[in-house]
Design a protein around this motif. Structure first.
Motif, short mmCIF file in Angstrom:
data_model
loop_
_atom_site.label_atom_id
_atom_site.label_comp_id
_atom_site.label_asym_id
_atom_site.label_seq_id
_atom_site.Cartn_x
_atom_site.Cartn_y
_atom_site.Cartn_z
N ASP A 5 4.90 11.07 2.00
CA ASP A 5 3.68 10.29 2.21
C ASP A 5 3.91 9.19 3.24
O ASP A 5 5.04 8.80 3.51
N SER A 9 0.86 4.59 1.46
CA SER A 9 0.24 5.47 0.47
C SER A 9 0.19 4.86 -0.92
O SER A 9 -0.58 5.31 -1.76
N ASN A 11 2.63 5.10 -3.03
CA ASN A 11 3.65 5.81 -3.80
C ASN A 11 4.99 5.52 -3.14
O ASN A 11 5.36 6.13 -2.14
N ARG A 13 8.16 6.04 -3.94
CA ARG A 13 9.14 7.11 -3.84
C ARG A 13 8.78 8.11 -2.75
O ARG A 13 9.59 8.46 -1.89
N ALA A 14 7.55 8.55 -2.75
CA ALA A 14 7.12 9.56 -1.77
C ALA A 14 7.07 9.01 -0.35
O ALA A 14 7.17 9.76 0.61
N SER A 15 6.93 7.68 -0.21
CA SER A 15 6.85 7.12 1.14
C SER A 15 8.20 6.66 1.68
O SER A 15 8.31 6.29 2.83
#
Length: 101
Positions: A5, A9, A11, A13-15
């Protein structure tokens, strides 16, 4: 490698965590690639083109540090694939140790 991401975003972890398999690889300009390759030179080839160490090489290289030579030789021996090489490497490690415990 790109994270899954965008940084905004929400998030974390995802970014922040790279996810090359799902997000792909970041685009790099050809000029930048050439600059990086020029800076690296033949370092990777020198790093990966050498011969693999073996128990005899370890014993010789670390002959002034028999405890380290014994440890490294034994570790290498137990990672070998065939039983003959394992036994041979462990025999070399035992001979290096000279009986110290």
């Amino acid at each position: 490698k790109l994270p899954k991401d965008d940084t905004d975003s929400g998030n974390a972890r995802a970014s922040l965590i790279s996810a090359a398999r799902t997000a792909g690889t970041a685009h790099v300009e050809a000029a930048h690639l050439h600059e990086v390759y020029a800076a690296i030179g033949d370092a990777l080839q020198r790093l990966f083109s050498g011969s693999e160490p073996n128990p005899a090489w370890i014993a010789e290289t670390y002959r002034d540090q028999p405890e380290l030579a014994t440890y490294l030789t034994a570790r290498m021996a137990i990672s070998m694939r065939d039983l003959y090489s394992v036994r041979s490497g462990l025999k070399t490690a035992t001979s290096i140790s000279g009986g110290f415990a």
